[in-house]
Design a protein around this motif. Structure first.
Motif, PDB file in Angstrom:
ATOM      1  N   THR A   1       0.943  -1.525  -0.461  1.00 37.28           N
ATOM      2  CA  THR A   1       0.245   0.195   0.327  1.00 37.28           C
ATOM      3  C   THR A   1       1.042   0.908   0.031  1.00 37.28           C
TER       4      THR A   1
ATOM      5  N   ALA B   1       2.170   1.250  -3.434  1.00 37.73           N
ATOM      6  CA  ALA B   1       1.004   1.721  -4.507  1.00 37.73           C
ATOM      7  C   ALA B   1       0.547   3.518  -4.427  1.00 37.73           C
ATOM      8  N   ASP B   2       0.965   3.769  -2.970  1.00 36.35           N
ATOM      9  CA  ASP B   2       0.823   5.196  -2.648  1.00 36.35           C
ATOM     10  C   ASP B   2       1.210   6.156  -3.104  1.00 36.35           C
TER      11      ASP B   2
ATOM     12  N   ARG C   1       0.636   6.288  -7.226  1.00 36.24           N
ATOM     13  CA  ARG C   1      -0.028   7.181  -7.028  1.00 36.24           C
ATOM     14  C   ARG C   1       0.214   8.594  -6.538  1.00 36.24           C
TER      15      ARG C   1
ATOM     16  N   GLN D   1       0.270   2.341 -13.258  1.00 34.22           N
ATOM     17  CA  GLN D   1       0.477   1.276 -13.236  1.00 34.22           C
ATOM     18  C   GLN D   1       1.232   1.107 -12.369  1.00 34.22           C
TER      19      GLN D   1
ATOM     20  N   PRO E   1      -6.735  -6.532  -6.579  1.00 37.34           N
ATOM     21  CA  PRO E   1      -7.664  -5.067  -7.030  1.00 37.34           C
ATOM     22  C   PRO E   1      -7.806  -4.562  -5.353  1.00 37.34           C
TER      23      PRO E   1
ATOM     24  N   GLY F   1      -5.167  -2.045  -5.532  1.00 39.29           N
ATOM     25  CA  GLY F   1      -5.409  -1.264  -6.296  1.00 39.29           C
ATOM     26  C   GLY F   1      -4.042  -1.074  -7.457  1.00 39.29           C
TER      27      GLY F   1
ATOM     28  N   THR G   1      -3.092  -3.585 -10.671  1.00 36.67           N
ATOM     29  CA  THR G   1      -4.062  -4.019 -11.805  1.00 36.67           C
ATOM     30  C   THR G   1      -2.596  -4.880 -12.884  1.00 36.67           C
TER      31      THR G   1
ATOM     32  N   THR H   1      -7.099  -8.730 -13.788  1.00 31.25           N
ATOM     33  CA  THR H   1      -6.149  -8.110 -13.501  1.00 31.25           C
ATOM     34  C   THR H   1      -4.628  -8.862 -14.645  1.00 31.25           C
TER      35      THR H   1
END
Length: 262
Positions: free
Chosen positions: A109, A112-113, A116, A123, A144, A147, A149, A177
């Motif tokens: 997380t 990914a954060d 983003r 991606q 999923p 977040g 993909t 996915t």
């Protein structure tokens, strides 16, 4: 209609990215130390590859070895994620496990954060850490919700073709996915991997460079046990082009057969 299956080539240099682009790759995964499974490349390498190649996804892995990271290592990789995307990468390839083989959802997380927050369109791919998870299919099913993909996997086997049944289970467990088959992929495997449920294919298409030294040689680390072995990898354009043809041929055949999984 299902999306066209894509071809990704693992490269270690801007020259490799250019070779991949010229021979039909849809994107590259950029890393360094491919012989160690890949490590994070420098920012300058990312910038140069972005200029010379197709869309670049950057492997973010701060060290070789297992995928169980402490807080300092996770913070370092979050910074590497941000640097790679600011240098022009379209995506990042990350992974982290707990000591018992589960996904480290807290670490993932955070990574990914970081992606983003830097580029909302980036991606995020889970790399082959998934193949060392205690339950690779359950790990993919959880993506999923994080977040993420896309997953790069051999289906938990030494080679993707050997793990093709698990690849199919992964695709079924996480609809939507992108399941990228990678790990010892040969061009002859591509049709079977797509039929099993893979939606993209990843290979290194690597060859050893001929050493250019004219003077003497002494070992400088674990990477070289002889003068001939102590070299680096190049991207073989003929292998990339053959993989492109095999992927397009397999996709075309599946279009002709209703109900064929892709």
């Amino acid at each position: 209609m299902s999306p066209r299956p894509s071809l990704e080539i693992a490269v270690v240099s801007p020259a490799g990215a250019r070779t991949a682009r010229e021979n039909g790759a849809d994107r590259v995964e950029l890393c360094t130390a491919l012989e160690l499974g890949g490590l994070t490349p420098s920012t300058a390498t990312v910038e140069a590859a972005v200029e010379s190649g197709p869309p670049v996804h950057v492997l973010v892995r701060c060290r070789p070895g297992d995928f169980v990271y402490d807080a300092e290592e996770i913070a370092l990789m979050a910074a590497e994620v941000r640097s790679a995307l600011r240098a022009g990468a379209r995506g990042v390839v990350v992974g982290a496990l707990t000591a018992d083989g589960g996904l480290d959802t807290s670490a993932l997380t955070a990574l990914a954060d970081a992606a983003r927050d830097t580029d909302p369109a980036a991606q995020v791919t889970l790399h082959r850490a998934v193949d060392q998870a205690s339950d690779p299919v359950a790990a993919v099913a959880a993506l999923p919700g994080l977040g993420i993909t896309r997953v790069l996997t051999s289906g938990g086997a030494p080679t993707a073709i050997g793990g093709s049944t698990v690849l199919g289970a992964m695709a079924a467990a996480a609809p939507g996915t992108d399941v990228a088959a990678g790990g010892g992929v040969r061009t002859d495997d591509i049709a079977a991997l797509l039929a099993a449920g893979a939606t993209s294919v990843h290979l290194s298409a690597k060859i050893r460079a001929t050493p250019r030294r004219a003077a003497g040689w002494v070992p400088l680390g674990a990477g070289g046990t002889s003068a001939d072995d102590d070299t680096h990898f190049l991207t073989d354009g003929t292998v990339v082009a053959a993989a492109r043809r095999a992927l397009d041929d397999a996709a075309a055949r599946s279009e002709e057969v209703p109900g064929t999984p892709r």
